[in-house]
Design an enzyme around this catalytic site. Structure first.
Site, short mmCIF file in Angstrom:
data_model
loop_
_atom_site.label_atom_id
_atom_site.label_comp_id
_atom_site.label_asym_id
_atom_site.label_seq_id
_atom_site.Cartn_x
_atom_site.Cartn_y
_atom_site.Cartn_z
N GLY A 46 -2.94 -6.09 8.54
CA GLY A 46 -3.08 -5.98 7.10
C GLY A 46 -1.82 -6.46 6.41
O GLY A 46 -0.76 -6.60 7.04
N GLN A 51 4.41 -7.32 -0.33
CA GLN A 51 5.17 -7.70 0.87
C GLN A 51 5.55 -9.18 0.88
O GLN A 51 6.45 -9.57 1.64
CB GLN A 51 4.37 -7.38 2.15
CG GLN A 51 4.24 -5.89 2.42
CD GLN A 51 3.48 -5.63 3.69
OE1 GLN A 51 2.25 -5.65 3.70
NE2 GLN A 51 4.19 -5.43 4.79
N CYS A 102 4.74 -1.88 10.67
CA CYS A 102 4.64 -2.58 9.39
C CYS A 102 5.38 -3.90 9.50
O CYS A 102 6.49 -3.95 10.05
CB CYS A 102 5.25 -1.72 8.29
SG CYS A 102 5.17 -2.49 6.66
N LEU A 103 4.77 -4.96 8.98
CA LEU A 103 5.42 -6.27 9.03
C LEU A 103 6.72 -6.29 8.24
O LEU A 103 7.56 -7.15 8.48
CB LEU A 103 4.46 -7.33 8.49
CG LEU A 103 3.17 -7.51 9.31
CD1 LEU A 103 2.20 -8.42 8.57
CD2 LEU A 103 3.46 -8.04 10.69
N HIS A 144 -2.28 2.83 4.56
CA HIS A 144 -1.00 2.15 4.77
C HIS A 144 -0.83 0.99 3.78
O HIS A 144 0.20 0.88 3.11
CB HIS A 144 -0.91 1.65 6.22
CG HIS A 144 0.33 0.87 6.51
ND1 HIS A 144 1.30 1.29 7.39
CD2 HIS A 144 0.77 -0.33 6.03
CE1 HIS A 144 2.29 0.41 7.41
NE2 HIS A 144 1.98 -0.60 6.61
N GLU A 145 -1.86 0.15 3.69
CA GLU A 145 -1.74 -1.03 2.82
C GLU A 145 -1.63 -0.63 1.35
O GLU A 145 -0.83 -1.20 0.61
CB GLU A 145 -2.92 -1.98 3.03
CG GLU A 145 -3.01 -2.61 4.41
CD GLU A 145 -1.70 -3.20 4.90
OE1 GLU A 145 -0.92 -3.71 4.06
OE2 GLU A 145 -1.43 -3.14 6.11
N HIS A 148 1.71 0.41 -0.04
CA HIS A 148 2.62 -0.66 -0.45
C HIS A 148 2.53 -0.93 -1.95
O HIS A 148 3.51 -1.35 -2.57
CB HIS A 148 2.29 -1.96 0.30
CG HIS A 148 2.82 -2.02 1.70
ND1 HIS A 148 4.16 -2.03 1.99
CD2 HIS A 148 2.20 -2.08 2.90
CE1 HIS A 148 4.35 -2.11 3.31
NE2 HIS A 148 3.17 -2.14 3.88
NI NI Z 1 3.01 -2.30 5.94
#
Ligand code: NI
Length: 180
Positions: A46, A51, A102-103, A144-145, A148
Site C-alpha cells: 500500500g 508518502q 512501512c515504506l 495503516h494507509e 498516513h
Molecule cells: Ni506506511
C-alpha cells in the site's frame, strides 16, 4: 513516474492531508498512476499520497491479480483499490496485534494494534463509491494507509517496543524487499 518515498523524519509525513474536491481531475489520475508505479517498484502492499509528498487524502493498496505478497505469503491480499477521501468506521471494540512495516520506515517492523473488523467508505478515481466491510489483514492495511493521511506513522502506535526491530533480524527467512 516512480516518485521518491519520504522517510520518517520528514515533517511532511506528520501533516494532515486535505480532502480531494474532484476525484476525476486529471491531476488525481496522474497521482494515482504515480502511486501505483512507485508502489509496484518496491513491491509494497500500500501507499498513501503524502508518502510521495502530495498532501491529499488518496491511498492505494492491494493487487489486481490477488497474488500473495511474497513478504506476507500467508495473508489474504486485498483487491487493488484506490481510496479517496476515506472514512473508517471500526466495527466493535476488538483490536488485534500484528506486524507492520512501512515504506517510509524502511528496514523495520513493529507490532501494532488495529481494529479487527472495519467498514470503510470513500470514492475511487472515477468517483465511484466504495463501501466495504473487512477484517484482519485487509482491515489492517486500510488503517495503516489511512493513518498516513492524518500524519500518523505506525511506530507512533507501537505499545511494546520489544516488538520493534530490523526486519532481517526479526525475520531472517523472509525474502529481502521493502516494507509495506
Ligand atoms: Ni506506511
Amino acid at each position: 513516474m516512480i516518485r521518491d518515498i519520504l522517510r520518517m523524519g520528514d515533517p511532511r509525513l506528520l501533516k494532515r492531508s486535505a480532502s480531494v474536491n474532484d476525484p476525476r481531475a486529471p491531476a488525481i489520475q496522474a497521482l494515482v498512476a504515480d502511486l501505483f508505479e512507485t508502489m509496484r517498484a518496491v513491491d509494497g502492499a500500500g501507499l498513501a499520497a503524502p508518502q510521495i509528498g502530495v498532501p491529499l487524502r488518496v491511498v492505494i493498496f492491494g493487487y489486481a491479480d490477488q497474488r500473495p505478497n511474497p513478504r506476507y505469503p500467508e495473508m489474504e491480499v486485498p483487491p487493488e483499490t484506490v481510496l479517496i477521501n476515506p472514512e473508517l468506521i471500526p466495527l466493535g471494540e476488538e483490536m488485534e496485534d500484528g506486524w507492520e512495516g512501512c515504506l517510509s520506515v524502511p528496514g523495520l517492523r513493529g507490532v501494532v494494534p488495529r481494529y479487527k473488523h472495519l467498514r470503510y467508505r470513500g470514492v475511487d478515481q472515477h468517483g465511484q463509491p466504495i463501501d466495504r466491510t473487512v477484517s484482519d489483514f485487509h482491515a489492517r492495511v486500510v488503517q495503516h494507509e489511512c493513518d498516513h493521511l492524518d500524519g500518523v506513522l505506525y511506530p507512533m502506535r507501537i505499545r511494546d517496543f520489544r516488538n520493534f526491530g530490523y526486519t532481517d533480524v526479526l525475520f531472517p527467512d523472509l525474502p529481502p524487499g521493502a516494507d509495506e
